[in-house]
Design a protein around this motif. Structure first.
Motif, PDB file in Angstrom:
ATOM      1  N   GLY A   6       0.833  -1.514   0.033  1.00 20.85           N
ATOM      2  CA  GLY A   6      -0.074  -0.652  -0.201  1.00 20.85           C
ATOM      3  C   GLY A   6       1.021   1.234   0.074  1.00 20.85           C
ATOM      4  O   GLY A   6       1.928   1.515   0.978  1.00 20.85           O
ATOM      5  N   LEU A   7       0.784   2.855  -0.984  1.00 16.50           N
ATOM      6  CA  LEU A   7       1.120   3.911  -0.788  1.00 16.50           C
ATOM      7  C   LEU A   7      -0.521   4.984   0.076  1.00 16.50           C
ATOM      8  O   LEU A   7      -0.738   4.260  -1.135  1.00 16.50           O
ATOM      9  N   VAL A   8      -0.297   4.962   0.882  1.00 23.14           N
ATOM     10  CA  VAL A   8      -1.259   5.617   1.366  1.00 23.14           C
ATOM     11  C   VAL A   8      -1.607   6.243   2.853  1.00 23.14           C
ATOM     12  O   VAL A   8      -0.051   5.772   3.290  1.00 23.14           O
ATOM     13  N   SER A   9      -2.005   6.742   2.726  1.00 22.35           N
ATOM     14  CA  SER A   9      -1.698   8.337   3.674  1.00 22.35           C
ATOM     15  C   SER A   9      -3.636   8.216   4.616  1.00 22.35           C
ATOM     16  O   SER A   9      -4.279   7.980   4.086  1.00 22.35           O
ATOM     17  N   GLU A  10      -3.319   8.075   5.937  1.00 24.59           N
ATOM     18  CA  GLU A  10      -4.180   7.937   7.190  1.00 24.59           C
ATOM     19  C   GLU A  10      -4.160   9.527   7.860  1.00 24.59           C
ATOM     20  O   GLU A  10      -5.092   9.560   8.369  1.00 24.59           O
ATOM     21  N   ASN A  11      -3.315  10.421   7.791  1.00 24.56           N
ATOM     22  CA  ASN A  11      -4.149  11.405   8.128  1.00 24.56           C
ATOM     23  C   ASN A  11      -3.881  12.459   7.119  1.00 24.56           C
ATOM     24  O   ASN A  11      -2.195  12.746   6.549  1.00 24.56           O
ATOM     25  N   GLY A  47      -6.123   8.030   0.111  1.00 19.93           N
ATOM     26  CA  GLY A  47      -6.574   8.126   1.203  1.00 19.93           C
ATOM     27  C   GLY A  47      -7.768   7.533   1.546  1.00 19.93           C
ATOM     28  O   GLY A  47      -8.908   7.552   0.895  1.00 19.93           O
ATOM     29  N   TYR A  48      -8.107   8.586   2.787  1.00 17.74           N
ATOM     30  CA  TYR A  48      -9.488   8.617   3.060  1.00 17.74           C
ATOM     31  C   TYR A  48     -10.332  10.154   2.349  1.00 17.74           C
ATOM     32  O   TYR A  48      -9.292  11.222   2.381  1.00 17.74           O
ATOM     33  N   ALA A  49     -11.981   9.803   1.912  1.00 21.13           N
ATOM     34  CA  ALA A  49     -11.944  11.611   1.508  1.00 21.13           C
ATOM     35  C   ALA A  49     -11.814  13.263   2.231  1.00 21.13           C
ATOM     36  O   ALA A  49     -12.504  13.520   2.505  1.00 21.13           O
TER      37      ALA A  49
END
Length: 522
Positions: free
Chosen positions: A319-324, A351-353
């Motif tokens: 995963g290349l993801v950001s939670e922040n 990431g998240y919307a």
């Protein structure tokens, strides 16, 4: 037999600036993965269960305690531990000096176990701790059986914190580091944890050839690099039988009190083997019953190259993801990896919307082979796909990959929403033996490569066909290409060195025109 490589003049790249930004990841000298011992010099202090701390520390007159030996060691010295079990928590009291490491190592051919069995713990605790010390090596030790059932504690096998630099953690066996606290109150633990919480960056970090398994980490991870860390290699480790993330490179979690530097950067994650990472055995299922744990997780970090890793029989792959918010995962490359038989996404980005300044930016997903991932539905009962694109992805490119979907699923790519911009998807090869083919894009479903291309603009140079792997019936399966594979000569050369100079097996990558997938036909 070698086939002729024809010239391919097709170029589909709008972000050539990435080549400069990402080429810095090529600077690392690869660790010798066959090395199982380190050279030692200076004074040698031997430790044995039969020793005594009033002894000299010579091999014929060993010390009893590793902790006491550490108090004696100066720059260039080594503590060499004989076969046995040592019930100690260790804290390195001083640094080595330039190219004069203080080394803790097992005696050649013997197994020295540092055990936490029966030892008390408090707060954030570890069996081996390095706090703002430099030029340290930990090699060839077994580190195990450290546990708690108390909520609010974090237990680590090895913890490196502060501004510690020039650190090597190699050839160790770390297992059964357990936080057994109830999931309802939370639990955290790590096998190996680098926490850059100092005023200056951790740098020159090597984590290689370690075996990590059977740890109970709760919402934490097995091998973590977090905070102000600048320059590291994670190579040739084996991580398996775990309840949460195998390798995590993170930013934005408050590891460092200075927000502007609170992320890891300039790292290489290569040639690691990861299997049986199963989130359903840990804390996550208390909240969400789905396959959500990941093999290699780049979360809010920057300039990270993830290459030539093998991940199978787990929840998710890479995963290349950001939670922040404020910590996008950016300027990363995922290339030449083999990801197969996982329960959820092979690769996912975004990431998240509700976190619009997170997401994934200016990164490349190149020449990976994904096979029979996404065997289960997602958290909301959705088809997840071999590659998933979450919210807030900008200026990323997904090229030269092979995606083979399970015959009962048939989902190749899922883009959750219409957020993001300028993401290029092209020169990928798709295949399934089933009758269903699906590409999810901005809320729509397309059931053929032609309709996917016409409506999304993706894969104008993409192909649908059997990649002709060499031997899927072998153990392990052989995903290299047969001479008749349509993946040969079908990629784009536009990424040059960003795709790497060698393939998954370490063989030359470019032979006039790059092939699709992780293996270059030779």
């Amino acid at each position: 037999m070698k086939i002729s490589k024809k010239k391919n003049n097709s170029v589909n790249s709008f972000s050539l600036f990435l080549l400069v930004l990402l080429s810095s990841c090529e600077q690392y000298t690869m660790f010798n993965e066959s090395a199982k011992a380190v050279s030692v010099s200076g004074q040698k202090y031997y430790v044995s269960n039969e020793g005594d701390d009033s002894n000299s520390g010579l091999i014929s007159d060993p010390l009893k305690s590793i902790a006491y030996a550490l108090t004696l060691a100066e720059a260039g010295d080594s503590i060499i531990v004989r076969e046995g079990i040592y019930f100690e928590k260790l804290n390195f009291p001083r640094s080595g000096s330039t190219n004069a490491y203080i080394t803790l190592t097992s005696y050649a051919g013997e197994n020295a176990l540092i055990s936490g069995n029966g030892l008390a713990s408090s707060g954030h605790d570890a069996l081996i701790k390095l706090s703002s010390v430099d030029w340290i090596r930990i090699n060839g030790m077994e580190i195990a059986h450290f546990s708690t059932s108390d909520g609010g504690k974090m237990l680590d096998g090895i913890l490196v914190e502060g501004s510690s630099s020039h650190i090597e953690v190699t050839n160790n066996h770390v297992h059964h580091i357990h936080n057994n606290a109830s999931p309802s109150i939370g639990r955290e633990a790590h096998a190996i944890h680098f926490k850059g919480n100092g005023a200056t960056a951790m740098t020159d970090i090597l984590i290689a050839n370690n075996i990590i398994h059977d740890n109970r980490t709760g919402t934490s991870e097995n091998l973590t690099v977090n905070g102000f860390v600048d320059g590291f290699i994670i190579q040739n480790n084996e991580i398996y039988d775990a309840e949460n993330i195998a390798i995590c490179i993170a930013g934005g979690y408050g590891a460092n009190g200075t927000t502007s530097v609170d992320y890891a950067r300039n790292g290489l994650v290569t040639q690691n083997k990861i299997w049986n990472i199963n989130g359903k055995t840990g804390q996550v299922p208390v909240l969400l019953q789905a396959a959500g744990t990941i093999g290699i997780y780049i979360d809010g970090a920057r300039n990270i190259t993830v290459e030539r890793n093998k991940i199978w029989d787990s929840d998710r792959g890479i995963g290349l993801v950001s939670e922040n918010d404020g910590f996008p995962t950016a300027y990363c490359i995922v290339r030449n990896n083999l990801i197969y038989n996982n329960r959820a996404e092979g690769i996912y980005i975004g990431g998240y919307a509700n976190y619009p300044t997170g997401g994934t930016r200016s990164s490349l997903v190149l020449n990976n082979t994904l096979y029979h991932n996404a065997g289960e539905l997602g958290y909301y009962g959705e088809q997840v796909g071999e590659i998933r694109i979450n919210a807030n992805c900008h200026y990323n490119e997904i090229h030269n990959n092979i995606l083979v979907s399970r015959p009962d699923m048939g989902t190749f790519i899922r883009k959750n929403d219409n957020s993001g911009s300028f993401n290029g998807i092209d020169f990928n090869l798709y295949y399934t033996t089933g009758s269903i083919t699906r590409w999810f894009w901005n809320g729509n479903i397309y059931n053929s490569l032609t309709s996917w291309n016409s409506n999304s603009g993706g894969d104008s140079n993409g192909l649908f066909g059997n990649p002709m792997f060499n031997n899927l019936g072998a153990y392990p399966p052989d995903f290299s290409l047969q001479i008749s594979s349509p993946a040969i000569n079908a990629g784009t050369n536009s990424h040059t060195t960003s795709a790497g100079n060698i393939d998954f097996l370490g063989l030359p990558r470019y032979i006039s025109t790059i092939d699709m997938g992780a293996f270059e036909y030779q």
